[in-house]
Structure formats: structure tokens, C-alpha cells
Write an enzyme that holds these catalytic residues in place. Sequence first.
Site, mmCIF file in Angstrom:
data_model
loop_
_atom_site.group_PDB
_atom_site.id
_atom_site.type_symbol
_atom_site.label_atom_id
_atom_site.label_comp_id
_atom_site.label_asym_id
_atom_site.label_seq_id
_atom_site.Cartn_x
_atom_site.Cartn_y
_atom_site.Cartn_z
ATOM 1 N N ASP A 100 -0.236 -11.323 -1.380
ATOM 2 C CA ASP A 100 -0.953 -10.119 -0.938
ATOM 3 C C ASP A 100 -2.439 -10.236 -1.271
ATOM 4 O O ASP A 100 -2.833 -11.032 -2.135
ATOM 5 C CB ASP A 100 -0.351 -8.887 -1.640
ATOM 6 C CG ASP A 100 -0.667 -7.585 -0.910
ATOM 7 O OD1 ASP A 100 -1.412 -7.610 0.098
ATOM 8 O OD2 ASP A 100 -0.166 -6.528 -1.349
ATOM 9 N N GLU A 111 3.619 -1.916 -2.274
ATOM 10 C CA GLU A 111 3.139 -3.212 -2.769
ATOM 11 C C GLU A 111 3.583 -3.410 -4.216
ATOM 12 O O GLU A 111 4.005 -4.500 -4.608
ATOM 13 C CB GLU A 111 1.610 -3.280 -2.678
ATOM 14 C CG GLU A 111 1.126 -3.369 -1.235
ATOM 15 C CD GLU A 111 -0.383 -3.245 -1.071
ATOM 16 O OE1 GLU A 111 -0.878 -3.655 -0.026
ATOM 17 O OE2 GLU A 111 -1.057 -2.734 -1.981
ATOM 18 N N GLY A 166 -6.431 -0.184 -0.906
ATOM 19 C CA GLY A 166 -7.423 0.146 0.113
ATOM 20 C C GLY A 166 -6.764 0.386 1.475
ATOM 21 O O GLY A 166 -7.280 1.132 2.300
ATOM 22 N N GLY A 167 -5.615 -0.224 1.668
ATOM 23 C CA GLY A 167 -4.859 -0.033 2.915
ATOM 24 C C GLY A 167 -3.747 1.000 2.763
ATOM 25 O O GLY A 167 -2.872 1.098 3.625
ATOM 26 N N LYS A 226 -14.363 -10.116 -3.586
ATOM 27 C CA LYS A 226 -13.425 -9.254 -4.330
ATOM 28 C C LYS A 226 -13.409 -9.554 -5.832
ATOM 29 O O LYS A 226 -12.798 -8.838 -6.607
ATOM 30 C CB LYS A 226 -11.998 -9.426 -3.784
ATOM 31 C CG LYS A 226 -11.845 -9.282 -2.276
ATOM 32 C CD LYS A 226 -12.042 -7.871 -1.827
ATOM 33 C CE LYS A 226 -11.801 -7.650 -0.350
ATOM 34 N NZ LYS A 226 -10.434 -7.727 0.080
ATOM 35 N N THR A 230 0.038 -6.429 2.492
ATOM 36 C CA THR A 230 -0.554 -5.570 3.529
ATOM 37 C C THR A 230 -2.070 -5.717 3.535
ATOM 38 O O THR A 230 -2.681 -5.910 2.480
ATOM 39 C CB THR A 230 -0.183 -4.097 3.224
ATOM 40 O OG1 THR A 230 1.239 -3.986 3.234
ATOM 41 C CG2 THR A 230 -0.770 -3.140 4.250
HETATM 42 C C1 5RP Z 1 -3.526 -2.542 0.945
HETATM 43 C C2 5RP Z 1 -4.105 -3.452 -0.064
HETATM 44 C C3 5RP Z 1 -4.828 -4.659 0.415
HETATM 45 O O1 5RP Z 1 -4.256 -5.789 -0.148
HETATM 46 C C4 5RP Z 1 -6.274 -4.557 0.018
HETATM 47 O O2 5RP Z 1 -6.791 -3.337 0.501
HETATM 48 C C5 5RP Z 1 -7.099 -5.721 0.576
HETATM 49 O O3 5RP Z 1 -7.162 -5.615 1.958
HETATM 50 P P1 5RP Z 1 -7.950 -6.631 2.865
HETATM 51 O O4 5RP Z 1 -7.177 -7.923 2.831
HETATM 52 O O5 5RP Z 1 -7.919 -5.981 4.231
HETATM 53 O O6 5RP Z 1 -9.341 -6.791 2.333
HETATM 54 O O7 5RP Z 1 -4.025 -3.254 -1.251
HETATM 55 O O8 5RP Z 1 -2.999 -1.392 0.363
#
Ligand code: 5RP
Length: 241
Positions: A93, A115, A108-109, A133, A32
Site C-alpha cells: 500500500d 487498510e 488520504g484516500g 512522502k 488503496t
Molecule cells: C488511502 C491511503 C493511500 O495509501 C494514501 O493516501 C496515499 O495515496 P497515493 O498513493 O494516492 O498518494 O492511505 O486511504
Amino acid sequence: MTQDELKQSVAQAACKEVLERMPAGQLLGVGTGSTANWFIDLLAPQRQHFAGVVSSSLASTERLLKLGFTVYDANQLPELFSSELLPLPIYVDGADEINPQGHMIKGGGAALTREKIIASMAKQFICICDASKQVAVLGQFPLPIEVIPLAESAVTKALQAWGGRAVLRMIKSGKAAGQPLLTDNGAWILDVHGLQITNPAQLENELNQIAGVISVGLFAQRKADLLLLGSETQVERITFN
Ligand code: 5RP
């Protein structure tokens, strides 16, 4: 390159990786977030290569279905495919932070619990990230923890023992702005600031013991096996033991 272009390039590398490593007719776990979205979009033309996919959020499921993927519920796998403990060869992911050992902060999402469940069903976790990251020590990004709403205040207090300042995640825009954000599981998210996570596996274990915690956005027990890291010049391939 913009951050979005970096995400696109690691997603492209992940498509190549799964297509090369997975024989046709297997199941793929899909994550996600914006990097995972690129992965889904770029993989769509090859969707027939897979028997189907298992998704870690309602948002990813919706996107996958729109693009014509066959999406299975995690509970269907034993009856439809195999009763193997790890029925998914690969889960792909993104992450909010990743350290040199492959431990991650995710959520973060707001999809951390699903997950974690889908990642726990996979033999290999491929993390796809842009270079922003990568960190030496986890914790600059506030650690997401999914909690039962009734326990929000008790969990917030308990977290002070680890020096964490928990902030309830709110909806930022639209009609429901200012209300607590509801996860796909109908729960709330606490974003915990101020943690210096030097022993992620131990902290994950300890935080999981707090009553009312559904799951912790630390992926240390089930860390990444492979990181595809997008930088200005290349997509680096980093493996973890
Ligand atoms: C969602 C997550 C995402 O993998 C994480 O937030 C990274 O997101 P992005 O690819 O938009 O930077 O853990 O719950």
C-alpha cells in the site's frame, strides 16, 4: 520524472518484489490510492500467480475485479485458506507520510480503517511511495481519523487537548459537493491539522480511546516493514526493524 512516473516506478518495483518473494498460489493484500492503482495495473498480467487478493477498499476491489483478479472478502479467509492469525504473506500500500522508523500517516484516500484491518492480517507491510512522502516528523499531512457521524462534534472537541484542529472532510465536486464524505463503512473523516507527531505509537493508542473514533490514520503499531521509495534516480529499498 513527474510524481506519477515516480509512483509508477515504485509500483513496478513492488510487483517484482512480491513475485520474487511469494511462491505461486498465495494470497496478497492490496491497498488503496493512486500508487496502489499503479501496482494493481502493473501486476494484472501476473494475476494467475496468486490464489487471490484481499482489498482494502471498494475502489480497489472494483479495479481488481475489472482486471480479472480473484478478490476475497477478509471474512472468507479462515474458511477458505487457513485459520492462521496472519493469513496474508504481504500487504502492499501507499502512504501520505512515512518517517525514518517506518511509521506512517494514511487515509488520504479515506480507506484507513479497511487498510488497517487488511494490514493487520499480513506478515509483511510493503509501503510504496514517491520521495515527497518521506518526512522526519509525521503531522504536516493532516491526520485522518474515521469517526461515527454522531460523535463528530465530541471528537473534534476532544482533539483540541492534543493541539489538533479537526476539519470534517467534504465531497469536493459533483452533485453531492459540500456534503460530508462517506467512507466505505458509512462513516465520516476528520482531517486533523497542527499535530507534531513525535511519538506516533503513543498518540495512536491515545486517540483510539476517544469514544466515537473508529480508527486513526496513524500506522505505528503496525508500521511498514519495507519501504520502496521512488526518487529521480532510483527506487530505494529501505527496511525497518
Ligand atoms: C488511502 C491511503 C493511500 O495509501 C494514501 O493516501 C496515499 O495515496 P497515493 O498513493 O494516492 O498518494 O492511505 O486511504
